[in-house]
Design an enzyme around this catalytic site. Structure first.
Site, PDB file in Angstrom:
ATOM      1  N   THR A   1      -0.260   6.738  -0.334  1.00 20.65           N
ATOM      2  CA  THR A   1      -1.523   6.311   0.265  1.00 20.65           C
ATOM      3  C   THR A   1      -2.024   7.300   1.310  1.00 20.65           C
ATOM      4  O   THR A   1      -1.224   8.030   1.922  1.00 20.65           O
ATOM      5  CB  THR A   1      -1.333   4.920   0.923  1.00 20.65           C
ATOM      6  OG1 THR A   1      -2.423   4.661   1.814  1.00 20.65           O
ATOM      7  CG2 THR A   1      -0.056   4.848   1.746  1.00 20.65           C
TER       8      THR A   1
ATOM      9  N   TYR B   1       3.180  -0.725   7.246  1.00 19.69           N
ATOM     10  CA  TYR B   1       2.830  -0.291   5.886  1.00 19.69           C
ATOM     11  C   TYR B   1       2.766   1.237   5.818  1.00 19.69           C
ATOM     12  O   TYR B   1       3.313   1.848   4.888  1.00 19.69           O
ATOM     13  CB  TYR B   1       1.482  -0.896   5.470  1.00 19.69           C
ATOM     14  CG  TYR B   1       0.961  -0.401   4.131  1.00 19.69           C
ATOM     15  CD1 TYR B   1       1.473  -0.886   2.930  1.00 19.69           C
ATOM     16  CD2 TYR B   1      -0.058   0.557   4.069  1.00 19.69           C
ATOM     17  CE1 TYR B   1       0.985  -0.436   1.704  1.00 19.69           C
ATOM     18  CE2 TYR B   1      -0.548   1.009   2.840  1.00 19.69           C
ATOM     19  CZ  TYR B   1      -0.026   0.514   1.671  1.00 19.69           C
ATOM     20  OH  TYR B   1      -0.512   0.960   0.460  1.00 19.69           O
TER      21      TYR B   1
END
Ligand code: NAD
Length: 359
Positions: free
Chosen positions: A130, A173
């Site tokens: 990501t 995350y």
């Protein structure tokens, strides 16, 4: 299930949005695809049904959790390739349950890497990372003259953020995906497992069960189509480069085809500067498509949220040989058409939502 082809392409998180689109493309090419998924994400069982009905002879399913090392070792034992999408995917959830986020994203990834290290064939593994690995980019001077946050620096504005940007993990995350990203690259260096990392910006398209926590393009459309207000965290001038899912799938397939030259590499994968839009721009486009302005409510910005993130896709495009991506307006209109046919998704959206308690 009758399966064709001996060594399956394993797709973890293959019932999820990006995973099921990748699985569909391989099955359509006549490959045997083994989907590994817990079906933890609400709604993804419909993606699995869709896959099985389209490819009854080419898709099989293992309801397995990537946290279970021994089960995962069996599942990948004779894989021809592993596409790793299974994850705890939301920043918000990672802030509520950091330990679970770590277990799924770091330990789950390590389980796959260890299984491949121990296997004879050392099948390639391609990992969905990501843009969050680059942190909040707080040092990039931004201006919002145009109603969208963009870099003051013209050169950066025209190219976006490249892979040479330093890593800076924010939120649990960001930490868990970033750690997994580094493990995946290191298993190419230390153990010769052919791996590739795709640092993805926002991917959108059919089969995305977008929620307030993750999948904002689909989420905005679902809310607008069901006449529900859309929550905006921050001023709505945040900018992202969006990539239509078919183009993302193309990049994953290209990485496998070219694994001999791209193993050990990380790529920023997104729509690039030509498909960089603010949340407000998407809202305006939805207003045009639906013929009515969507209702909007504003809330405080979320922790770790980048005001600007646009991928520099030049390395990915050159090394993976990618074509021009679908333009964002055309992609959003295709997603709208798909969502219009998903009546049960809209019905679910009309029901009370747990996420509403979140400020
Ligand atoms: N969609 C995006 O814009 C985007 C952007 C950047 C990175 N990513 C990454 O891409 C990947 C796929 O994202 P997506 O949008 O398709 O998400 P998704 O939630 O639709 O898919 C993830 C799938 O993993 C499954 N899963 C969750 N925990 C599991 C576990 N412990 N074991 C096995 N399966 C499990 C879920 O049931 C789900 O089907 C994720 O790794 C995500 O972090 C996505």
């Amino acid at each position: 299930v009758t399966v064709v082809g001996l060594r399956p392409v394993v797709v973890t998180g293959g019932a999820g949005f990006v995973g099921c689109n990748v699985a569909d493309r391989f099955a359509a090419e006549g490959r045997h695809v083994l989907v590994v998924d817990t079906l933890a994400r609400p709604g993804v069982e419909r993606n699995l049904e869709w896959l099985k009905s389209r490819h009854p002879r080419h898709v099989s399913f293992a309801r397995e959790d990537i946290r279970r090392a021994s089960a995962i070792a069996e599942v990948v034992a004779d894989a021809s390739a592993v596409f790793h999408f299974a994850a705890q995917v939301a920043v918000t959830t990672s802030l509520d349950s950091p330990r679970e986020d770590f277990a799924v994203n770091v330990e789950g990834t390590l389980n796959l890497l260890e299984a491949l290290r121990a296997s004879k064939g050392k099948a390639p593994l391609i990992f969905a990372s990501t843009n969050k690995v680059y942190g909040d980019l707080a040092d990039v001077a931004l201006t919002a003259e145009t109603g969208a946050w963009l870099p003051e620096d013209e050169a950066l504005r025209s190219t976006g953020i490249g892979e040479d940007r330093s890593l800076d993990f924010h939120t649990p995350y960001g930490c868990s995906k970033g750690a997994a990203d580094q493990y995946v690259l290191d298993y190419a260096r230390s153990f010769g497992v052919p791996t590739v990392v795709m640092r993805m910006s926002c991917i959108y398209g059919p089969r995305q069960m977008g929620t307030e926590d993750q999948g904002w393009v689909a989420h905005f459309l679902i809310r607008a189509l069901s006449g529900e207000p859309i929550s905006i965290f921050g001023d709505g001038r945040q900018v992202r480069d969006v990539l239509y899912v078919d183009d993302a799938v193309g990049a994953y397939l290209a990485a496998l085809k070219r694994i001999g030259t791209v193993a050990g590499r990380a790529y920023n994968l997104g729509g690039g500067p030509a498909n960089a839009i603010s949340l407000r721009q998407l809202l305006a486009e939805i207003g045009q498509l639906l013929g009515r302005e969507p209702a909007v409510e504003f809330f405080a910005p979320r922790p770790g949220d980048q005001r600007y993130y646009v991928s520099d896709t030049r390395r990915a495009r050159a090394e993976l040989g990618l074509a021009d991506p679908v333009g964002w307006r055309s992609g959003v209109s295709r997603l709208t058409e798909w969502l219009r046919g998903q009546h049960d998704l809209m019905a679910a959206e009309g029901a009370p939502r747990a996420a509403e308690a979140r400020p």
